[in-house]
Design a protein around this motif. Structure first.
Motif, PDB file in Angstrom:
ATOM      1  N   ASN A 186      36.164  43.249  46.043  1.00  0.00           N
ATOM      2  CA  ASN A 186      37.554  43.291  45.604  1.00  0.00           C
ATOM      3  C   ASN A 186      38.360  42.102  46.103  1.00  0.00           C
ATOM      4  N   ASN A 187      37.858  41.390  47.091  1.00  0.00           N
ATOM      5  CA  ASN A 187      38.637  40.320  47.720  1.00  0.00           C
ATOM      6  C   ASN A 187      38.126  38.923  47.400  1.00  0.00           C
ATOM      7  N   GLN A 499      46.773  45.455  37.064  1.00  0.00           N
ATOM      8  CA  GLN A 499      47.517  45.633  38.306  1.00  0.00           C
ATOM      9  C   GLN A 499      46.697  46.406  39.330  1.00  0.00           C
ATOM     10  N   THR A 500      45.869  47.323  38.854  1.00  0.00           N
ATOM     11  CA  THR A 500      44.994  48.076  39.769  1.00  0.00           C
ATOM     12  C   THR A 500      44.112  47.139  40.569  1.00  0.00           C
ATOM     13  N   GLN A 501      43.578  46.097  39.921  1.00  0.00           N
ATOM     14  CA  GLN A 501      42.685  45.164  40.605  1.00  0.00           C
ATOM     15  C   GLN A 501      43.454  44.245  41.552  1.00  0.00           C
ATOM     16  N   ILE A 502      44.662  43.855  41.166  1.00  0.00           N
ATOM     17  CA  ILE A 502      45.492  43.058  42.070  1.00  0.00           C
ATOM     18  C   ILE A 502      45.796  43.854  43.333  1.00  0.00           C
ATOM     19  N   ALA A 506      44.509  43.341  47.531  1.00  0.00           N
ATOM     20  CA  ALA A 506      45.587  43.063  48.501  1.00  0.00           C
ATOM     21  C   ALA A 506      46.262  41.725  48.196  1.00  0.00           C
ATOM     22  N   GLY A 507      46.408  41.451  46.904  1.00  0.00           N
ATOM     23  CA  GLY A 507      47.121  40.251  46.493  1.00  0.00           C
ATOM     24  C   GLY A 507      46.282  39.001  46.382  1.00  0.00           C
ATOM     25  N   VAL A 508      44.963  39.107  46.620  1.00  0.00           N
ATOM     26  CA  VAL A 508      44.098  37.931  46.465  1.00  0.00           C
ATOM     27  C   VAL A 508      44.085  37.478  45.009  1.00  0.00           C
TER      28      VAL A 508
END
Length: 515
Positions: A186-187, A499-502, A506-508
């Protein structure tokens, strides 16, 4: 065509990809049927031409049939967003998520976006898992050719997923290996579109060098050298790499595996599956015992929304008036593509001779997903889960060749483009020389417009129109003329990052411009 009481090797993959281990006694002929590609006492541990890595690559093939990859969200993003189709069904069906896919702008909170993201990244993960097993699993002994072939399959399917992702979203994370901690995925920051296209080209070039020209018939649907070169041609075309696109398309045309001999009317019928027209096709199957679990929901979502026997689906993705008007007079492809609801004054029939009732919610439906009534009856199901999804056809490759050759220019290339274009028109006219006359112009701009028009009608309702008008730079003019007046070229050629993935990153992950 798949027989009604059989499951193909793709049904066997469901068992293999679930991680079951087989002993030397084999699969015991699952369900006691003789299925294409099934492992049994005679051919276990694997059939000739396949390999022991099937237990991994089949998981990736299985993802092609998933709801997240080739069903509701796919149809809305590639077809309903274009001027080929409207959402259809009833006005409120699908809510804001569906309506904004039709009329723009699509919001980052739209649930379809996350479905698209998850579906394609699931396929990437399955491919990366297969690649890891081939490269590191020392307990499996296989010839080098089988290893390279399996890597070719995995890298083709991974390239397909990333080609989807880069066209949908632009910059996305490039993940080419498995993480010991899956949450770390996710990051991963986004790679640029240029980096993604270079990666896609590398995967497809490898696949083209290592995949077979054909597979044994028991493995219908497994990707081939032609599929790799055909998809590579589309990747090059999207980037306006005209000479490379022409060469990749020519490699498919020169292979001798594909041709335009399948009548246009037959291509989309059950009996037309995996014909010489087919280059890359999602395999689906059904039986009376298993009517949906081994299939794909693609046809149901577009089936007629009615009562009784005419309750065949959701009624989404209905051909637009703009598409209806795009056909030349007498073009047989129009009636094969657009299925009309009967009115008080005019009675219409399906391609199978069924009288279509008055009063269905929409005046037009996608005729390319019409199902055979005898198959519906034999399976005891109306919803078409057994219908394959055609992702890349030979006519598409021929038209890509024509477009690329025309853009390269020069007398010989323009003539080659014209000949290729006319070969598609000749098949479409089906022997009726009073319609669809050959294109005679050798003017590059006039031929460019003729090729674009031919793609519009030949591939109507087949997932390419939105991508075509975007890469031609005409999306805003075309879509606003079709009544989709909220479309903005500066924003809507890409979907927003979900938006779920953003949030998970954590904003990466950074949002696309305009959202």
């Amino acid at each position: 065509m798949k027989t009604i009481n059989q499951l193909t090797w793709k049904a066997c993959l469901l068992v293999l990809s679930a991680g079951l281990l087989f002993t030397s006694t084999g699969c015991n002929k699952f369900l006691d049927t003789e299925r294409q590609g099934a492992y049994d006492e005679e051919n276990y541990p694997y059939p000739g031409g396949s390999g022991p890595y099937d237990q991994f690559i089949f998981g990736a093939y299985n993802d092609l049939r998933s709801f997240n990859l080739h069903s509701q969200s796919f149809i809305t993003a590639v077809s309903i967003r274009s001027d080929d189709a409207d959402k259809g069904s009833t006005p409120a069906d699908g809510g804001a998520n569906a309506l904004t896919m039709d009329n723009f702008p699509v919001l980052p909170s739209n649930g379809f976006l996350n479905t698209i993201w998850l579906g394609n990244y699931s396929l990437v993960t399955k491919c990366n898992s297969t690649i890891k097993e081939v490269n590191t699993n020392a307990t499996i002994v296989a010839p080098e050719q089988i290893k390279q072939q399996t890597l070719g399959e995995a890298r083709f399917l991974r390239a397909y997923a990333y080609f989807n992702l880069v066209r949908y979203f632009g910059s996305v994370p490039l993940i080419d290996s498995l993480f010991s901690d899956p949450a770390a995925q996710n990051n991963v920051p986004q790679s640029s579109a240029a980096q993604l296209y270079a990666f896609i080209e590398s995967d497809l070039t490898f696949a083209a060098a290592n995949l077979p020209l054909t597979w044994d018939a028991k493995f219908a649907g497994r990707v081939t050298r032609g599929a790799a070169n055909g998809l590579l041609a589309k990747v090059y075309l999207t980037q306006k790499k005209w000479a490379a696109a022409q060469a990749a398309a020519q490699a498919v045309m020169a292979s001798g595996v594909y041709d335009l001999s399948t009548p246009y009317d037959k291509i989309f019928r059950e009996e037309g599956e995996n014909s010489r027209e087919s280059i890359f096709e999602v395999q689906a199957t059904a039986s009376a015992a298993i009517p949906s679990a081994n299939g794909v929901q693609y046809a149901q979502i577009q089936g007629t929304r009615g009562a009784g026997d005419w309750d065949r689906g959701w009624g989404w993705n209905t051909p637009s008036v703009q598409l209806e008007a795009a056909y030349e007079a007498g073009d047989p492809r129009k009636n094969r593509t657009i299925m009309y609801t009967s009115t008080a004054t005019t009675t219409y029939q399906t391609i199978y001779g069924e009288t279509i009732p008055v009063g269905l919610p929409n005046p037009r439906y996608n005729g390319k997903v019409a199902t055979n009534p005898s198959i519906r009856s034999a399976i005891g199901n109306r919803f078409g889960y057994w219908m394959n999804v055609r992702l890349l056809r030979y006519a598409d490759v021929v038209l890509m060749f024509a477009e690329a050759a025309n853009e390269v220019g020069g007398t010989a290339n323009i003539e080659a483009a014209r000949v290729a274009l006319n070969s598609v028109r000749a098949r479409a006219r089906a022997g009726n020389n009073s319609v669809l006359p050959d294109v005679t112009t050798t003017d590059q701009e006039l031929l460019r417009q003729a090729i674009r028009q031919e793609r519009r009608v030949e591939l109507a309702m087949e997932h390419d129109r939105f991508w075509d008008i975007v890469r031609w730079g005409i999306a805003q003019d075309v879509l606003q003329a079709a009544g989709k007046t909220n479309f903005s070229n500066s924003r809507d050629v890409l979907l927003p990052i979900p938006q779920t993935q953003i949030d998970l990153s954590a904003g990466v992950l950074k949002q696309n411009p305009g959202y």
